[in-house]
Structures are given as structure tokens and as C-alpha cells.
Design a protein around this motif. Structure first.
Motif, PDB file in Angstrom:
ATOM      1  N   LEU A  32      84.526  67.166  35.965  1.00  0.00           N
ATOM      2  CA  LEU A  32      83.093  67.250  36.243  1.00  0.00           C
ATOM      3  C   LEU A  32      82.651  66.140  37.191  1.00  0.00           C
ATOM      4  N   VAL A  33      83.110  64.913  36.937  1.00  0.00           N
ATOM      5  CA  VAL A  33      82.728  63.789  37.803  1.00  0.00           C
ATOM      6  C   VAL A  33      83.310  63.980  39.202  1.00  0.00           C
ATOM      7  N   ALA A  34      84.550  64.451  39.289  1.00  0.00           N
ATOM      8  CA  ALA A  34      85.170  64.679  40.595  1.00  0.00           C
ATOM      9  C   ALA A  34      84.385  65.702  41.403  1.00  0.00           C
ATOM     10  N   SER A  35      83.849  66.720  40.735  1.00  0.00           N
ATOM     11  CA  SER A  35      83.086  67.735  41.454  1.00  0.00           C
ATOM     12  C   SER A  35      81.778  67.174  41.990  1.00  0.00           C
ATOM     13  N   VAL A  36      81.201  66.201  41.286  1.00  0.00           N
ATOM     14  CA  VAL A  36      79.960  65.570  41.754  1.00  0.00           C
ATOM     15  C   VAL A  36      80.249  64.564  42.878  1.00  0.00           C
ATOM     16  N   MET A  37      81.346  63.834  42.771  1.00  0.00           N
ATOM     17  CA  MET A  37      81.680  62.849  43.811  1.00  0.00           C
ATOM     18  C   MET A  37      82.167  63.529  45.091  1.00  0.00           C
ATOM     19  N   GLY A  38      82.826  64.668  44.961  1.00  0.00           N
ATOM     20  CA  GLY A  38      83.299  65.373  46.140  1.00  0.00           C
ATOM     21  C   GLY A  38      84.225  64.530  46.980  1.00  0.00           C
ATOM     22  N   ASP A  39      84.001  64.521  48.295  1.00  0.00           N
ATOM     23  CA  ASP A  39      84.841  63.764  49.220  1.00  0.00           C
ATOM     24  C   ASP A  39      84.580  62.272  49.194  1.00  0.00           C
ATOM     25  N   LEU A  40      83.562  61.845  48.464  1.00  0.00           N
ATOM     26  CA  LEU A  40      83.225  60.424  48.460  1.00  0.00           C
ATOM     27  C   LEU A  40      84.184  59.576  47.631  1.00  0.00           C
ATOM     28  N   GLY A  41      84.855  60.159  46.674  1.00  0.00           N
ATOM     29  CA  GLY A  41      85.751  59.363  45.838  1.00  0.00           C
ATOM     30  C   GLY A  41      86.378  60.199  44.745  1.00  0.00           C
ATOM     31  N   THR A  42      87.350  59.611  44.059  1.00  0.00           N
ATOM     32  CA  THR A  42      88.054  60.284  42.969  1.00  0.00           C
ATOM     33  C   THR A  42      87.989  59.416  41.724  1.00  0.00           C
ATOM     34  N   PRO A  43      87.441  59.928  40.629  1.00  0.00           N
ATOM     35  CA  PRO A  43      87.369  59.133  39.401  1.00  0.00           C
ATOM     36  C   PRO A  43      88.745  58.983  38.760  1.00  0.00           C
ATOM     37  N   GLU A  44      88.961  57.840  38.137  1.00  0.00           N
ATOM     38  CA  GLU A  44      90.214  57.576  37.423  1.00  0.00           C
ATOM     39  C   GLU A  44      90.155  58.202  36.029  1.00  0.00           C
ATOM     40  N   LEU A  45      91.332  58.479  35.468  1.00  0.00           N
ATOM     41  CA  LEU A  45      91.445  59.106  34.158  1.00  0.00           C
ATOM     42  C   LEU A  45      92.086  58.127  33.189  1.00  0.00           C
ATOM     43  N   LEU A  46      91.397  57.861  32.052  1.00  0.00           N
ATOM     44  CA  LEU A  46      91.922  56.918  31.065  1.00  0.00           C
ATOM     45  C   LEU A  46      92.917  57.566  30.105  1.00  0.00           C
ATOM     46  N   VAL A  47      92.674  58.811  29.723  1.00  0.00           N
ATOM     47  CA  VAL A  47      93.532  59.493  28.757  1.00  0.00           C
ATOM     48  C   VAL A  47      94.378  60.520  29.509  1.00  0.00           C
ATOM     49  N   PRO A  48      95.663  60.262  29.700  1.00  0.00           N
ATOM     50  CA  PRO A  48      96.495  61.197  30.454  1.00  0.00           C
ATOM     51  C   PRO A  48      96.540  62.556  29.780  1.00  0.00           C
ATOM     52  N   GLN A  49      96.729  63.596  30.574  1.00  0.00           N
ATOM     53  CA  GLN A  49      96.840  64.931  30.006  1.00  0.00           C
ATOM     54  C   GLN A  49      98.040  64.989  29.066  1.00  0.00           C
ATOM     55  N   GLY A  50      97.820  65.548  27.883  1.00  0.00           N
ATOM     56  CA  GLY A  50      98.850  65.595  26.866  1.00  0.00           C
ATOM     57  C   GLY A  50      98.699  64.529  25.805  1.00  0.00           C
ATOM     58  N   ALA A  51      97.887  63.492  26.080  1.00  0.00           N
ATOM     59  CA  ALA A  51      97.635  62.437  25.094  1.00  0.00           C
ATOM     60  C   ALA A  51      96.384  62.776  24.292  1.00  0.00           C
ATOM     61  N   SER A  52      96.291  62.241  23.086  1.00  0.00           N
ATOM     62  CA  SER A  52      95.131  62.474  22.243  1.00  0.00           C
ATOM     63  C   SER A  52      94.027  61.474  22.574  1.00  0.00           C
ATOM     64  N   PRO A  53      92.811  61.936  22.838  1.00  0.00           N
ATOM     65  CA  PRO A  53      91.715  60.998  23.111  1.00  0.00           C
ATOM     66  C   PRO A  53      91.289  60.227  21.868  1.00  0.00           C
ATOM     67  N   HIS A  54      91.654  60.728  20.679  1.00  0.00           N
ATOM     68  CA  HIS A  54      91.220  60.074  19.447  1.00  0.00           C
ATOM     69  C   HIS A  54      91.860  58.701  19.273  1.00  0.00           C
ATOM     70  N   ASP A  55      93.117  58.573  19.674  1.00  0.00           N
ATOM     71  CA  ASP A  55      93.820  57.314  19.374  1.00  0.00           C
ATOM     72  C   ASP A  55      94.689  56.831  20.520  1.00  0.00           C
ATOM     73  N   HIS A  56      94.381  57.236  21.753  1.00  0.00           N
ATOM     74  CA  HIS A  56      95.198  56.814  22.892  1.00  0.00           C
ATOM     75  C   HIS A  56      95.087  55.314  23.123  1.00  0.00           C
ATOM     76  N   ALA A  57      96.235  54.645  23.228  1.00  0.00           N
ATOM     77  CA  ALA A  57      96.284  53.213  23.548  1.00  0.00           C
ATOM     78  C   ALA A  57      96.425  53.072  25.054  1.00  0.00           C
ATOM     79  N   LEU A  58      95.489  52.362  25.668  1.00  0.00           N
ATOM     80  CA  LEU A  58      95.487  52.250  27.126  1.00  0.00           C
ATOM     81  C   LEU A  58      96.721  51.505  27.623  1.00  0.00           C
ATOM     82  N   SER A  59      97.292  52.002  28.722  1.00  0.00           N
ATOM     83  CA  SER A  59      98.368  51.287  29.397  1.00  0.00           C
ATOM     84  C   SER A  59      97.760  50.124  30.181  1.00  0.00           C
ATOM     85  N   PRO A  60      98.569  49.183  30.648  1.00  0.00           N
ATOM     86  CA  PRO A  60      98.023  48.076  31.455  1.00  0.00           C
ATOM     87  C   PRO A  60      97.266  48.569  32.695  1.00  0.00           C
ATOM     88  N   SER A  61      97.782  49.603  33.363  1.00  0.00           N
ATOM     89  CA  SER A  61      97.088  50.091  34.564  1.00  0.00           C
ATOM     90  C   SER A  61      95.766  50.762  34.201  1.00  0.00           C
TER      91      SER A  61
END
Length: 349
Positions: A32-61
Motif C-alpha cells: 500500500l505504501v509503495a503504491s502511494v510513493m510510486g516512483d518517488l521511493g520504495t518503503p523498506e519491509l521489517l517482517v520478511p515474507q514467510g515470517a510471523s509478524p507476531h514474534d519476528h525478531a529484527l535482523s541487524p539490517s
């Protein structure tokens, strides 16, 4: 270097405007955010696809991306309490937009029974349950969208919304749902409304490109409308079928399209089903002639076997996070289409 904007969207002043660095939690929000930003930028994703958003531990990056963010757009602490704590701890001066808490968001109450009751006579475009919206929360947030004052979403204001760990986490490996169902992104009406809220937040951070964000949001809303129209046509033949899902994540989708989900094997990914629950579902499948039981890629398929044993019910797969879909601006309409296609295919004789 920014790409040239399409003439139809060239509503802002200089292309050298400072575009905010945006971080999102799950792929549907990133889309949704990417569609609003369009060509101006790309939002980063904190929870990789396949990971659970309930308990995902963030990587250093991922933690670095959060630390460097100007704006964090996420579902909210109801879905990801751990991310909420990270926003408080390391997001610095970033503004944080919790979509669950937005005034435009409609909510449904969490279900706690193995078998669900249904009343879809009033199912429309997802607005049938607006009475469950933001005013039912005790969170102390100021969402003055008329003034577009998104500073009130800043990280320093989230401590009241995060609650204690015991309120959200059933154990170290799962997340117990609160009184309102956190899977709010599976309501296309919510997603459509959020596009405007996201555009307002980006416009507040980057006034020179405000017109671009808002024009992009309108275009993305039209794409969601088209996806919903197509999905309704696909699901028309499934209206009189009954389904069982693996975990109770699809209530908003059911409510939008008038589907009859008989029950869920698990209420959340934190609660293992009891033998009595499995037996109740197995009996209901046999008694009602349920058409399909839907597994999810992240969960133990042996539980599917436990409720389908001795029946001829079909087994297929649904994923509320769309882990097999391509991230980016077209993600959300593709998610609606993917779910509709999988359900309609399984419902077919």
C-alpha cells in the motif's frame, strides 16, 4: 536518483524534494505504501515474507532501517507488540502511523469459539461493521486527519498502546489476539481508506510532493476497487459453500465477500487446538458437508489431517500475508485476487 514523474502526476515542485525514508511492517502494508510513493521511493519491509509478524525478531539490517526511518507505517501493537517496542526504543524521531488505530479503520471482534456464527445478509463493501471502529479503543491517540497532524503518531506516544507482554503474548512463540481481530488488512475497505491516510502522512513529511502522493493514492484506490469487483464475481459460486480455515485470520475477508467459514482449527498462532476442538470441527465438517479445509504455509499440516480424517473434504492453502506474491505497488490487489482464486478453485465441483 529520482525517476521522472509521469506528466499526469507532475503536481509537485522540484524533483529534488527530500523524500522521507519509510519503513513498514508486513508485505500488505508495504504494498500500500509503495503504491502511494510510486516512483518517488520504495518503503523498506521489517517482517520478511514467510515470517510471523507476531514474534519476528529484527535482523541487524532491519533494525538499522527502523533506526534511520522518517516514517514507520505498521498495523499496530495488536498484531506486532515486539515491533512496537522496537519503534519506541530505536526509531528515533520517526513518526509512526499505526493503521489499526486510524479513525478510518473498521474493526471486528475477536472470535473465541471453534465454530463461527454467520449473518452475511448485510455484507457489502466491508463497511457493515463501521460501528466497531476506532472509538472502541482505549488507546490515547490523537488522529486529527483534517489537520494532517501526524506528529501525534510519533514513537513517543506508543507506550499506552503496547500494553504489557502478558496482554498480547500467550508464550514466547506466539501471539494471543486481543478483544478486536488484528487482521484488519484483509478488509479491502480498510486498505482503500488507509491509502488516503498514508498519503496524508507522506504529504506532511514531504509537502513538495503532496500532490503526487494523493494522486497515486487515488489511482491505487481504483485498483483495489477493480480487484474487489473481480473477486466478487469469482466468489459468487462459493456463497453457499462452507469452509474451515487453519487459523482465524480471514474474518474481514469473509465479511466483505459474504463467505461462510465454518470455523478455525486454531484461534491464533499462539494456541494449540485441544482434542475436543478438533473433534468438534471434524463432526461439523461431516454434518454440514463443508467443501474445503484451508491450510497455511507456516503451520503444521498434521492438524489438517486431524480434522479431515475420514471425510472427502478438499484441502487447499490460503496465506493472509501473501508470501508467494511479488512485493511492491501491485501487492494488495494481487493478494485479494490470490485469496479469491484459491477459495473459488477449492469451491468448484
Amino acid at each position: 536518483m529520482l525517476k521522472p514523474l509521469l506528466p499526469a502526476l507532475f503536481l509537485a515542485s522540484p524533483l529534488c524534494a527530500e523524500v522521507p525514508k519509510v519503513v513498514t511492517d508486513i508485505a500488505p502494508v508495504q504494498g500500500l505504501v509503495a503504491s502511494v510513493m510510486g516512483d518517488l521511493g520504495t518503503p523498506e519491509l521489517l517482517v520478511p515474507q514467510g515470517a510471523s509478524p507476531h514474534d519476528h525478531a529484527l535482523s541487524p539490517s532491519e533494525a538499522r532501517n527502523l533506526q534511520d526511518a522518517d516514517l514507520v507505517v505498521w498495523i499496530g501493537a495488536e498484531l506486532s507488540p515486539g515491533i512496537g517496542r522496537k519503534i519506541d526504543a530505536i526509531a528515533g524521531s520517526a513518526a509512526a502511523l499505526a493503521l489499526f488505530d486510524a479513525e478510518v479503520t473498521a474493526h471486528l471482534a475477536t472470535r473465541d469459539e471453534a465454530l463461527f456464527e454467520h449473518d452475511h445478509d448485510d455484507a457489502d463493501d466491508g463497511h457493515a461493521h463501521e460501528e466497531h471502529a476506532h472509538e472502541h479503543h482505549d488507546h490515547d491517540h490523537d488522529h486529527d486527519h483534517d489537520d494532517h497532524d501526524h506528529d501525534d503518531h510519533g514513537h513517543e506516544g506508543h507506550s499506552d498502546a503496547h500494553h504489557d507482554d502478558d496482554d498480547h503474548a500467550a508464550d514466547a512463540h506466539g501471539h494471543a489476539h486481543g478483544p478486536e481481530d488484528p487482521h484488519v488488512w484483509l478488509s479491502p475497505a480498510n486498505a482503500r481508506a488507509w491509502l488516503g491516510v498514508i498519503a496524508d502522512a507522506l504529504a506532511e513529511a514531504d509537502r513538495e510532493n503532496a500532490g503526487v502522493y494523493r494522486a497515486n493514492a487515488e489511482a491505487a484506490q481504483a485498483e483495489i476497487d477493480a480487484a474487489v469487483t473481480t473477486a466478487r464475481a469469482q466468489l459468487d459460486a462459493a456463497q453457499d459453500r462452507r469452509f474451515v480455515v487453519f487459523h482465524d485470520a480471514y474474518q474481514y475477508f469473509e465479511d466483505t465477500f459474504g463467505l461462510n467459514v465454518l470455523g478455525a482449527i486454531q484461534l491464533s498462532d499462539a494456541t494449540a487446538p485441544s482434542p475436543a476442538r478438533l473433534s468438534e470441527l471434524r463432526d461439523a465438517i461431516a454434518e454440514t458437508g463443508a467443501t474445503c479445509v484451508f491450510a497455511e504455509p507456516q503451520f503444521d499440516s498434521r492438524l489438517i489431517d486431524a480434522v479431515t480424517e475420514g471425510t472427502e473434504v478438499k484441502v487447499a492453502e490460503l496465506d493472509p500475508l501473501g508470501m508467494a506474491l511479488e512485493p511492491g505497488a501491485g501487492f494488495y490487489p494481487a493478494l485479494i485476487g490470490d485469496l479469491a482464486t484459491r477459495i473459488s478453485d477449492c469451491a468448484a465441483d
